[in-house]
Design an enzyme around this catalytic site. Sequence first.
Site, PDB file in Angstrom:
ATOM      1  CB  CYS A 168      28.447  13.758  16.209  1.00 53.60           C
ATOM      2  SG  CYS A 168      28.525  14.386  14.529  1.00 53.60           S
TER       3      CYS A 168
HETATM    4  N1  LIG Z   1      25.801  14.184  10.044  1.00 54.10           N
HETATM    5  C1  LIG Z   1      26.345  15.088  10.822  1.00 54.10           C
HETATM    6  O1  LIG Z   1      25.639  15.826  11.494  1.00 54.10           O
HETATM    7  C2  LIG Z   1      27.857  15.273  10.902  1.00 54.10           C
HETATM    8  C3  LIG Z   1      28.335  16.443  11.491  1.00 54.10           C
HETATM    9  C4  LIG Z   1      29.705  16.647  11.546  1.00 54.10           C
HETATM   10  C5  LIG Z   1      30.574  15.691  11.030  1.00 54.10           C
HETATM   11  N2  LIG Z   1      30.091  14.545  10.459  1.00 54.10           N
HETATM   12  C6  LIG Z   1      31.061  13.605   9.915  1.00 54.10           C
HETATM   13  O2  LIG Z   1      31.076  13.698   8.500  1.00 54.10           O
HETATM   14  C7  LIG Z   1      31.335  12.414   7.918  1.00 54.10           C
HETATM   15  C8  LIG Z   1      30.211  12.053   6.967  1.00 54.10           C
HETATM   16  O3  LIG Z   1      29.013  11.966   7.722  1.00 54.10           O
HETATM   17  P1  LIG Z   1      27.587  12.032   7.031  1.00 54.10           P
HETATM   18  O4  LIG Z   1      26.635  12.296   8.134  1.00 54.10           O
HETATM   19  O5  LIG Z   1      27.582  12.952   5.864  1.00 54.10           O
HETATM   20  O6  LIG Z   1      27.455  10.520   6.502  1.00 54.10           O
HETATM   21  P2  LIG Z   1      26.381   9.968   5.454  1.00 54.10           P
HETATM   22  O7  LIG Z   1      26.307   8.504   5.688  1.00 54.10           O
HETATM   23  O8  LIG Z   1      25.135  10.800   5.506  1.00 54.10           O
HETATM   24  O9  LIG Z   1      27.055  10.278   4.045  1.00 54.10           O
HETATM   25  C9  LIG Z   1      28.218   9.684   3.623  1.00 54.10           C
HETATM   26  C10 LIG Z   1      28.023   9.282   2.176  1.00 54.10           C
HETATM   27  O10 LIG Z   1      29.269   8.842   1.665  1.00 54.10           O
HETATM   28  C11 LIG Z   1      29.022   7.780   0.768  1.00 54.10           C
HETATM   29  N3  LIG Z   1      30.283   7.059   0.584  1.00 54.10           N
HETATM   30  C12 LIG Z   1      30.880   6.150   1.386  1.00 54.10           C
HETATM   31  N4  LIG Z   1      32.069   5.766   0.879  1.00 54.10           N
HETATM   32  C13 LIG Z   1      32.231   6.449  -0.269  1.00 54.10           C
HETATM   33  C14 LIG Z   1      33.269   6.479  -1.250  1.00 54.10           C
HETATM   34  N5  LIG Z   1      34.386   5.763  -1.129  1.00 54.10           N
HETATM   35  N6  LIG Z   1      33.086   7.272  -2.330  1.00 54.10           N
HETATM   36  C15 LIG Z   1      31.973   8.022  -2.464  1.00 54.10           C
HETATM   37  N7  LIG Z   1      30.951   8.032  -1.561  1.00 54.10           N
HETATM   38  C16 LIG Z   1      31.101   7.268  -0.473  1.00 54.10           C
HETATM   39  C17 LIG Z   1      27.911   7.000   1.425  1.00 54.10           C
HETATM   40  O11 LIG Z   1      27.213   6.188   0.504  1.00 54.10           O
HETATM   41  C18 LIG Z   1      27.051   8.138   1.995  1.00 54.10           C
HETATM   42  O12 LIG Z   1      26.043   8.549   1.080  1.00 54.10           O
HETATM   43  C19 LIG Z   1      31.495  11.466   9.104  1.00 54.10           C
HETATM   44  O13 LIG Z   1      32.849  11.358   9.420  1.00 54.10           O
HETATM   45  C20 LIG Z   1      30.759  12.171  10.215  1.00 54.10           C
HETATM   46  O14 LIG Z   1      31.247  11.808  11.478  1.00 54.10           O
HETATM   47  C21 LIG Z   1      28.737  14.341  10.371  1.00 54.10           C
END
Ligand SMILES: NC(=O)c1ccc[n+]([C@@H]2O[C@H](COP(=O)([O-])OP(=O)(O)OC[C@H]3O[C@@H](n4cnc5c(N)ncnc54)[C@H](O)[C@@H]3O)[C@@H](O)[C@H]2O)c1
Length: 451
Positions: free
Chosen positions: A290
């Site tokens: 983030c």
């Molecule tokens: N991790 C955090 O603490 C957090 C907190 C708030 C917001 N976010 C936001 O949430 C979003 C996701 O973050 P995250 O931490 O879960 O990421 P992550 O990388 O842990 O998970 C995302 C997953 O999506 C999969 N993916 C990618 N493209 C795909 C598709 N087309 N179809 C299906 N699966 C697909 C990836 O393989 C991955 O496993 C981001 O925008 C991030 O900024 C994250």
Amino acid sequence: MTETTSPVPAADAAPATANQLVDDLLERIDARTARVLIVGQGYVGLPVAMRAVDVGFEVVGLEVAPERAAALQSGQSYVADVPDAQLRAALDAGYRAVSDAAEAGPFDVAVITVPTPLRDGAPDLSYVEDAATTLARRLRAGALVVLESTTYPGTTDELVRPLLEQSGLRAGDEIFLGYSPERIDPGNARWGFVNTPKVVSGIDEGSRRCVEAFYGALVDKVVPVASTAEAELVKLLENTFRHVNIALVNELAVFSDALGIDIWGAIDAASSKPFGYMRFTPGPGVGGHCLPIDPSYLSWRVKRRLGQTFRFVELANEVNEHMPDYVVTRAMTLLNRHKRALNGSRVLALGLSYKAATSDWRESPSIAVVERLQALGADVRACEPYLPDAGGPVLPAPVVDCTPGELAAADLVVLLVDHPDFDLDEIAGHARLVLDTKGVMRPRAFVGETL
Ligand SMILES: NC(=O)c1ccc[n+]([C@@H]2O[C@H](COP(=O)([O-])OP(=O)(O)OC[C@H]3O[C@@H](n4cnc5c(N)ncnc54)[C@H](O)[C@@H]3O)[C@@H](O)[C@H]2O)c1
């Protein structure tokens, strides 16, 4: 029972067919017969999926990485906040993880939780585009799509909406669309998905009602806002606020040390003010998915749309990105004071993840510190109780247990992450020299310095 705040102004009356579709979906959400598809099963998507199963929905997790989908399907969680036991209970209750959209089956509610990284300093929305395109091929009238990925204001309406409408179904009339930012804080035992209020929005009144009902079924409290752009801005406001305030104390820490003033004592005293002050503490920089990334989404949008520079974000980036170098300089100076050079010294780095109690190493400033120490000739070992699973990042240094022997053998111990597992008394008792970048050693007597 879900509580809501701040009423949202009613939009123009929707056509009867749209109203009917909204009412049908609301009924299905209420009866838990709505089929839920979560696109992306990572730190954000997997906990949402688990919670949706818990409250009684039929849930499919669409995860594009086949090895991840297979791990989930075999009951192995790679997300620290989701224990294997919870995943297995969800599988028993009917949860499925698939990597091929063709196996996902029909859905009534789809939530997009895919990565939104930066590429060459600009937002990379290719994952969101792929996810929306995949959903468009499988959309049916009456379905709701919610974007949760962090992004710049305007994405849901300007990017996701037209992609979904390639299905031939009109958003607001035949399908519904909204945005709800994720506030998950990995490793936070007090504030989790359920008790953290969730901001919800829709592209119109009908969409917003559906988004509100869906998340109302999952969390204790939803906070509706008037538009998807407003909801997108909420997330960026929250993260930019943290980013800027961390940069403020980091820069103050650098100046305070040069002035011979204890920044930590000043922070403690300022924190006694019961109003108008919020405590932030210095450290080796910012990490995770983030803070190093999200504010740049906002500054990119400001630049692109208004042609102006978001100066606070640029400055905060500059200050926070400099912190690993500053930590290395402090390490060199501290060793020098004890008549040692960094080159050839044995350094024990405590913590490699980006923050306490998580195995998330993304953008971790600790890794940058370790790599810079190594580049200057230090022999670095690391203690990390929260190692990522196989397939995770490559370890920058050999990982050892944090034993009295390892502590005593190091010329310098650099505490980079305040993991609760570290025994601070043992560190104080056995380390010959400590650089504490998190301020956690301060109440103890130890040889060394705090950042
Ligand atoms: N991790 C955090 O603490 C957090 C907190 C708030 C917001 N976010 C936001 O949430 C979003 C996701 O973050 P995250 O931490 O879960 O990421 P992550 O990388 O842990 O998970 C995302 C997953 O999506 C999969 N993916 C990618 N493209 C795909 C598709 N087309 N179809 C299906 N699966 C697909 C990836 O393989 C991955 O496993 C981001 O925008 C991030 O900024 C994250």
